[in-house]
Design a protein around this motif. Sequence first.
Motif, short mmCIF file in Angstrom:
data_model
loop_
_atom_site.label_atom_id
_atom_site.label_comp_id
_atom_site.label_asym_id
_atom_site.label_seq_id
_atom_site.Cartn_x
_atom_site.Cartn_y
_atom_site.Cartn_z
N GLY A 1 -2.81 -12.45 30.10
CA GLY A 1 -3.37 -11.17 29.69
C GLY A 1 -3.69 -10.25 30.85
N VAL A 2 -4.36 -10.77 31.87
CA VAL A 2 -4.76 -9.91 32.99
C VAL A 2 -3.53 -9.36 33.69
N PHE A 3 -2.52 -10.20 33.87
CA PHE A 3 -1.31 -9.73 34.55
C PHE A 3 -0.64 -8.63 33.74
N ARG A 4 -0.41 -8.89 32.45
CA ARG A 4 0.30 -7.93 31.62
C ARG A 4 -0.51 -6.66 31.39
N GLU A 5 -1.77 -6.86 30.97
CA GLU A 5 -2.60 -5.70 30.66
C GLU A 5 -2.91 -4.91 31.92
N PRO B 1 -16.70 2.69 35.20
CA PRO B 1 -17.67 1.87 35.95
C PRO B 1 -18.91 1.51 35.14
N LEU B 2 -19.24 2.35 34.13
CA LEU B 2 -20.42 2.07 33.33
C LEU B 2 -20.24 0.83 32.45
N THR B 3 -18.98 0.40 32.22
CA THR B 3 -18.74 -0.77 31.37
C THR B 3 -18.89 -2.09 32.14
N ILE B 4 -18.92 -2.01 33.47
CA ILE B 4 -18.92 -3.24 34.27
C ILE B 4 -20.20 -4.05 34.07
N ALA C 1 -20.51 -5.76 30.68
CA ALA C 1 -19.49 -6.81 30.60
C ALA C 1 -19.92 -8.06 31.36
N GLN C 2 -20.51 -7.85 32.55
CA GLN C 2 -20.98 -8.99 33.34
C GLN C 2 -22.12 -9.72 32.65
N LYS C 3 -23.07 -8.96 32.12
CA LYS C 3 -24.23 -9.59 31.46
C LYS C 3 -23.79 -10.39 30.24
N ILE C 4 -22.93 -9.78 29.42
CA ILE C 4 -22.46 -10.47 28.22
C ILE C 4 -21.63 -11.69 28.60
N GLY C 5 -20.74 -11.54 29.60
CA GLY C 5 -19.90 -12.65 30.03
C GLY C 5 -20.71 -13.83 30.55
N ARG D 1 -8.81 -4.90 26.16
CA ARG D 1 -8.33 -6.29 26.08
C ARG D 1 -8.72 -7.08 27.32
N ILE D 2 -8.72 -6.40 28.48
CA ILE D 2 -9.16 -7.07 29.71
C ILE D 2 -10.63 -7.46 29.60
N THR D 3 -11.43 -6.60 28.97
CA THR D 3 -12.84 -6.92 28.75
C THR D 3 -12.98 -8.17 27.88
#
Length: 572
Positions: A136-140, A167-170, A173-177, A291-293
């Motif tokens: 996914g990361v490669f393709r997306e 940048p506001l999504t980072i 995303a980190q907290k949820i991950g 999708r990367i998220t």
Amino acid sequence: MNTFKRLIKYSLPYWRRILVAALASIAVGALDGAIAFLVEPVLKKVFAGKDMTIFAVLPIGIVLLFVIRGICRFANDYFMRTAGQLAVQDVRNEIYQKNMHLGLGFFNRHPTGVLMSRVLNDVNMMQDGVGGIVTGVFREGISAVSLLGVIFYRNWQLALISFVVIPLTIYPAQKIGKRIKNISKESQGRMGDITSILQETFSGIKVIKAFGMENWEIGKFLSRNRDYYDFTRRSIKYEALSTPVMEFIISFGIAAVIWVGGNSVIQGKMSASEFFSFITAMVLVFNPVKRITSLYNIFQRSIGAGERVFEIIDEKPEIVDLPDAEEIVRASGDVEFRGVSFRYNDDYVLKNINLSARRGEVVAFVGPSGGGKTTLVSLLSRFYDPTEGAVLVDGRDIRTLTLRSLLRQIALVDQETILFNDTLANNIRYGKTDATDAEVMAAAQAAFAHDFIAELPEGYETNIGDRGVRLSGGQRQRICIARAILKDAPILILDEATSALDTESEQMVQNALNNLMANRTTFVIAHRLSTVLHADRIVVLDKGEVVEVGNHESLLAHGGLYCKLYDMQFQE
């Protein structure tokens, strides 16, 4: 990241598959960018230029583009996922091999079901992560980069406006991950509990039914299954929350682009076709970003499972060969326990044991339960190493010998008859896998097992089921004795080898044992003193210490603990 780097290292042997997948990813990403880029010129030629030729071939062109894109996407998915599968297969092989080389102490500390869960469930989750993440990361990523090129080419000012929100999504995303990773580790632990219950239930089903405890066991399973659901539900909650949060933040960028771009079109600073081309590319580029998220959440789950797997792989074996360990080809059979003490944690199980046995001697260990009898003979096989003192074979400390060559010198017949779900022949040749059929048959005859084997429909090729369930207790024990006879080791350990048998079976098994014990140094652990009356020496162990040594008559005359045990068993 250290865990992820270790996962990636397992993928390196399959770099050719990854290269093919990478090229296909580049093609998919380039086609995404091409589709977005061609929107503006095609619209201009068809609607502004009235070019009916392009209009006529446009549907065919669209179909061809998506056929090529589909082929490339298939190649990307197939080769990358199979590379991930092969990499995780190597991980599973390594964790299984590592388990096989860890000492008995490790298995005493970890329930069987939990270890099974590490090999199966945790590795499966790693597999989903490695294949999905790398693919996914490669393709997306390539798709997003190509689409970014298009929108910056069309209008770099609008591109900056649309992506100022990225940048506001980072942070979310980190907290949820991170939450997903921690919850995933906990949920995998709960799955280990479920696997452990299943293993105990299925192996102990006879006892469960005999005591009518089905509902009790069902209650335990339902409770553990509910615990697993609770953790999984929390993981689902955070994963489901991830996409709406990302979309909400991104919506501000989309709204700003529509407002600014729409005004530019109205004021004539930008054509409608250019604006639609930009909007198409922007919408397309946000899809791979989302999708990367989502892949980041899968990544965190995979890392949580990977940490549990690498805990086992990184476990240091307690019993290892010394760098200069020597091979022993064939021992004469002399054994000595010299000043041996052993403890679990801080509790001594054996204290200052000194005794020896010559080739052909039969030494019996008797005494109350918990006296250390089984632990003492386990030191001879190096299932554990003594805390103090040394165990010697032919005058050599067994720690200076290679473990594999040491174990070739020892045959074990245990009170728990461990047989495998295989043929009778393969169970007998378990300790000597290259044995011929004639050697297998000779060992079975010496163990008084040939007659009942010959009566079976498939003879030696009969599959005996899980743990030999299709055989009686006496038959199982004789197969174990045949296995030990075929191994032909100079040292023999009999750990309660006849304790669970009826009188008729015990007599037949005892005859087989007499054949097995001939010209071998034999250590016998027994609670039933009738089986050791003719031993050359009887060692009485109590609370980890040798309290008496002698033959049957001398120990009776001494009137000590052995005499007391004898009177209790033969009081009639």
